[in-house]
Design a protein around this motif. Structure first.
Motif, PDB file in Angstrom:
ATOM      1  N   ASN A   1     -37.500 -45.342  38.661  1.00 32.62           N
ATOM      2  CA  ASN A   1     -37.947 -44.652  39.873  1.00 32.62           C
ATOM      3  C   ASN A   1     -37.323 -43.280  40.061  1.00 32.62           C
ATOM      4  O   ASN A   1     -37.712 -42.559  40.969  1.00 32.62           O
ATOM      5  N   ASP A   2     -36.331 -42.942  39.235  1.00 33.24           N
ATOM      6  CA  ASP A   2     -35.639 -41.658  39.378  1.00 33.24           C
ATOM      7  C   ASP A   2     -35.060 -41.277  38.022  1.00 33.24           C
ATOM      8  O   ASP A   2     -34.023 -41.799  37.611  1.00 33.24           O
ATOM      9  N   ARG A   3     -35.715 -40.358  37.351  1.00 32.23           N
ATOM     10  CA  ARG A   3     -35.289 -39.981  35.990  1.00 32.23           C
ATOM     11  C   ARG A   3     -33.906 -39.345  35.942  1.00 32.23           C
ATOM     12  O   ARG A   3     -33.290 -39.283  34.892  1.00 32.23           O
ATOM     13  N   ARG A   4     -33.419 -38.867  37.086  1.00 32.67           N
ATOM     14  CA  ARG A   4     -32.084 -38.247  37.107  1.00 32.67           C
ATOM     15  C   ARG A   4     -30.985 -39.284  37.232  1.00 32.67           C
ATOM     16  O   ARG A   4     -29.809 -38.975  37.128  1.00 32.67           O
ATOM     17  N   SER A   5     -31.352 -40.521  37.484  1.00 31.27           N
ATOM     18  CA  SER A   5     -30.376 -41.565  37.777  1.00 31.27           C
ATOM     19  C   SER A   5     -30.433 -42.666  36.725  1.00 31.27           C
ATOM     20  O   SER A   5     -31.433 -42.833  36.039  1.00 31.27           O
ATOM     21  N   ALA A   6     -29.345 -43.402  36.647  1.00 31.46           N
ATOM     22  CA  ALA A   6     -29.285 -44.559  35.750  1.00 31.46           C
ATOM     23  C   ALA A   6     -28.941 -45.787  36.579  1.00 31.46           C
ATOM     24  O   ALA A   6     -28.285 -45.693  37.619  1.00 31.46           O
ATOM     25  N   LEU A   7     -29.389 -46.916  36.107  1.00 30.50           N
ATOM     26  CA  LEU A   7     -29.025 -48.187  36.718  1.00 30.50           C
ATOM     27  C   LEU A   7     -27.918 -48.811  35.889  1.00 30.50           C
ATOM     28  O   LEU A   7     -27.984 -48.793  34.654  1.00 30.50           O
ATOM     29  N   ILE A   8     -26.931 -49.341  36.551  1.00 24.93           N
ATOM     30  CA  ILE A   8     -25.787 -49.943  35.873  1.00 24.93           C
ATOM     31  C   ILE A   8     -25.924 -51.450  35.956  1.00 24.93           C
ATOM     32  O   ILE A   8     -26.208 -51.996  37.017  1.00 24.93           O
ATOM     33  N   GLY A   9     -25.733 -52.102  34.823  1.00 25.05           N
ATOM     34  CA  GLY A   9     -25.742 -53.559  34.771  1.00 25.05           C
ATOM     35  C   GLY A   9     -24.619 -54.033  33.874  1.00 25.05           C
ATOM     36  O   GLY A   9     -24.070 -53.264  33.066  1.00 25.05           O
ATOM     37  N   LEU A  10     -24.260 -55.278  34.010  1.00 26.32           N
ATOM     38  CA  LEU A  10     -23.198 -55.846  33.187  1.00 26.32           C
ATOM     39  C   LEU A  10     -23.746 -56.241  31.815  1.00 26.32           C
ATOM     40  O   LEU A  10     -24.868 -56.724  31.695  1.00 26.32           O
ATOM     41  N   THR A  11     -22.932 -56.031  30.806  1.00 25.61           N
ATOM     42  CA  THR A  11     -23.256 -56.522  29.469  1.00 25.61           C
ATOM     43  C   THR A  11     -22.894 -58.008  29.408  1.00 25.61           C
ATOM     44  O   THR A  11     -22.344 -58.560  30.371  1.00 25.61           O
ATOM     45  N   ARG A  12     -23.158 -58.622  28.281  1.00 27.61           N
ATOM     46  CA  ARG A  12     -22.771 -60.033  28.117  1.00 27.61           C
ATOM     47  C   ARG A  12     -21.258 -60.178  28.310  1.00 27.61           C
ATOM     48  O   ARG A  12     -20.796 -61.065  29.021  1.00 27.61           O
ATOM     49  N   LEU A  13     -20.483 -59.283  27.701  1.00 24.60           N
ATOM     50  CA  LEU A  13     -19.025 -59.318  27.881  1.00 24.60           C
ATOM     51  C   LEU A  13     -18.664 -59.059  29.342  1.00 24.60           C
ATOM     52  O   LEU A  13     -17.765 -59.705  29.891  1.00 24.60           O
ATOM     53  N   GLY A  14     -19.368 -58.135  29.979  1.00 24.49           N
ATOM     54  CA  GLY A  14     -19.118 -57.843  31.389  1.00 24.49           C
ATOM     55  C   GLY A  14     -19.386 -59.045  32.279  1.00 24.49           C
ATOM     56  O   GLY A  14     -18.629 -59.314  33.213  1.00 24.49           O
ATOM     57  N   ARG A  15     -20.458 -59.781  31.978  1.00 25.38           N
ATOM     58  CA  ARG A  15     -20.749 -60.984  32.768  1.00 25.38           C
ATOM     59  C   ARG A  15     -19.671 -62.041  32.561  1.00 25.38           C
ATOM     60  O   ARG A  15     -19.267 -62.731  33.502  1.00 25.38           O
ATOM     61  N   GLN A  16     -19.170 -62.135  31.330  1.00 28.66           N
ATOM     62  CA  GLN A  16     -18.077 -63.079  31.053  1.00 28.66           C
ATOM     63  C   GLN A  16     -16.830 -62.691  31.845  1.00 28.66           C
ATOM     64  O   GLN A  16     -16.214 -63.521  32.506  1.00 28.66           O
ATOM     65  N   ARG A  17     -16.476 -61.394  31.775  1.00 26.99           N
ATOM     66  CA  ARG A  17     -15.291 -60.922  32.503  1.00 26.99           C
ATOM     67  C   ARG A  17     -15.488 -61.030  34.015  1.00 26.99           C
ATOM     68  O   ARG A  17     -14.544 -61.317  34.748  1.00 26.99           O
ATOM     69  N   ALA A  18     -16.711 -60.810  34.478  1.00 26.83           N
ATOM     70  CA  ALA A  18     -16.994 -60.959  35.911  1.00 26.83           C
ATOM     71  C   ALA A  18     -16.758 -62.397  36.337  1.00 26.83           C
ATOM     72  O   ALA A  18     -16.164 -62.650  37.393  1.00 26.83           O
ATOM     73  N   GLY A  19     -17.198 -63.329  35.501  1.00 29.37           N
ATOM     74  CA  GLY A  19     -16.964 -64.743  35.816  1.00 29.37           C
ATOM     75  C   GLY A  19     -15.481 -65.048  35.898  1.00 29.37           C
ATOM     76  O   GLY A  19     -15.032 -65.766  36.804  1.00 29.37           O
ATOM     77  N   GLU A  20     -14.711 -64.494  34.966  1.00 28.56           N
ATOM     78  CA  GLU A  20     -13.258 -64.701  34.983  1.00 28.56           C
ATOM     79  C   GLU A  20     -12.636 -64.071  36.226  1.00 28.56           C
ATOM     80  O   GLU A  20     -11.754 -64.660  36.861  1.00 28.56           O
ATOM     81  N   ALA A  21     -13.097 -62.875  36.577  1.00 32.08           N
ATOM     82  CA  ALA A  21     -12.558 -62.184  37.749  1.00 32.08           C
ATOM     83  C   ALA A  21     -12.899 -62.938  39.030  1.00 32.08           C
ATOM     84  O   ALA A  21     -12.045 -63.090  39.918  1.00 32.08           O
ATOM     85  N   LEU A  22     -14.131 -63.415  39.119  1.00 37.32           N
ATOM     86  CA  LEU A  22     -14.535 -64.161  40.322  1.00 37.32           C
ATOM     87  C   LEU A  22     -13.746 -65.464  40.425  1.00 37.32           C
ATOM     88  O   LEU A  22     -13.299 -65.841  41.518  1.00 37.32           O
ATOM     89  N   ALA A  23     -13.541 -66.148  39.302  1.00 35.60           N
ATOM     90  CA  ALA A  23     -12.753 -67.385  39.306  1.00 35.60           C
ATOM     91  C   ALA A  23     -11.308 -67.095  39.715  1.00 35.60           C
ATOM     92  O   ALA A  23     -10.712 -67.846  40.496  1.00 35.60           O
ATOM     93  N   SER A  24     -10.755 -65.997  39.207  1.00 37.58           N
ATOM     94  CA  SER A  24      -9.390 -65.615  39.579  1.00 37.58           C
ATOM     95  C   SER A  24      -9.298 -65.319  41.069  1.00 37.58           C
ATOM     96  O   SER A  24      -8.344 -65.731  41.738  1.00 37.58           O
ATOM     97  N   ALA A  25     -10.292 -64.609  41.598  1.00 31.90           N
ATOM     98  CA  ALA A  25     -10.298 -64.290  43.026  1.00 31.90           C
ATOM     99  C   ALA A  25     -10.382 -65.570  43.858  1.00 31.90           C
ATOM    100  O   ALA A  25      -9.685 -65.702  44.870  1.00 31.90           O
ATOM    101  N   GLN A  26     -11.209 -66.512  43.423  1.00 30.93           N
ATOM    102  CA  GLN A  26     -11.312 -67.780  44.154  1.00 30.93           C
ATOM    103  C   GLN A  26      -9.991 -68.543  44.111  1.00 30.93           C
ATOM    104  O   GLN A  26      -9.555 -69.098  45.120  1.00 30.93           O
TER     105      GLN A  26
END
Length: 161
Positions: A84-109
């Protein structure tokens, strides 16, 4: 007037916040809590722009840019063109990022459970109600003074296919 830090809501919440971060980082096996706002925002598999992430995390654009650059270097995120906007990028997690996010969320809990250990359910309810009230008061002040404020709710994310 004498300053009594043990009677200062700002000091005590800041101190508790720093202790939360340290406890989480100890559980992340050498990881940093820096990317946690990005992990929290994108853990559901969605994507967001850098601007939306900065707003969601209530940080300045340069701070978010630095965080995202480090995360991209570490292969935790990927940027894709925003259709929707050629000047912008969308950021998403990679497979490793999703793994680390899971670890971070578990640590926070885990750390949240540790911090609330021994609290009765009613005490937890009161604590959360009071913290929400503090956040609303400070957010209202930020809105009145045109300072960046913590968003009330998470912006919608787009789903990847």
């Amino acid at each position: 007037m004498t300053y009594k830090r043990d009677e200062s809501a700002g000091y005590l919440t800041n101190w508790a916040g720093r202790l939360f971060v340290r406890a989480i980082e100890r559980r992340l096996a050498g990881g940093s809590a820096g990317p946690m706002p990005v992990f929290f925002a994108l853990a559901d598999g969605g994507t967001m722009s850098q601007t939306a992430l900065a707003r969601w995390a209530s940080v300045e654009q340069p701070t978010m840019a630095n965080t995202l650059n480090r995360m991209e270097r570490d292969k935790l995120i990927e940027r894709t063109p925003d259709p929707n906007d050629r000047r912008s990028a969308l950021i998403g997690l990679t497979r490793l990022g999703r793994q680390r996010a899971g670890e971070a969320l578990a640590s926070a809990q885990d750390v949240n459970a540790l911090a609330l250990e021994g609290f009765k359910p009613a005490e937890r309810d009161v604590l959360f109600a009071l913290l929400h009230r503090i956040a609303r008061n400070l957010d209202a002040d930020a809105q009145e003074s045109a300072l960046p404020a913590l968003p009330v709710s998470k912006p919608r994310t787009s789903r990847r296919s």
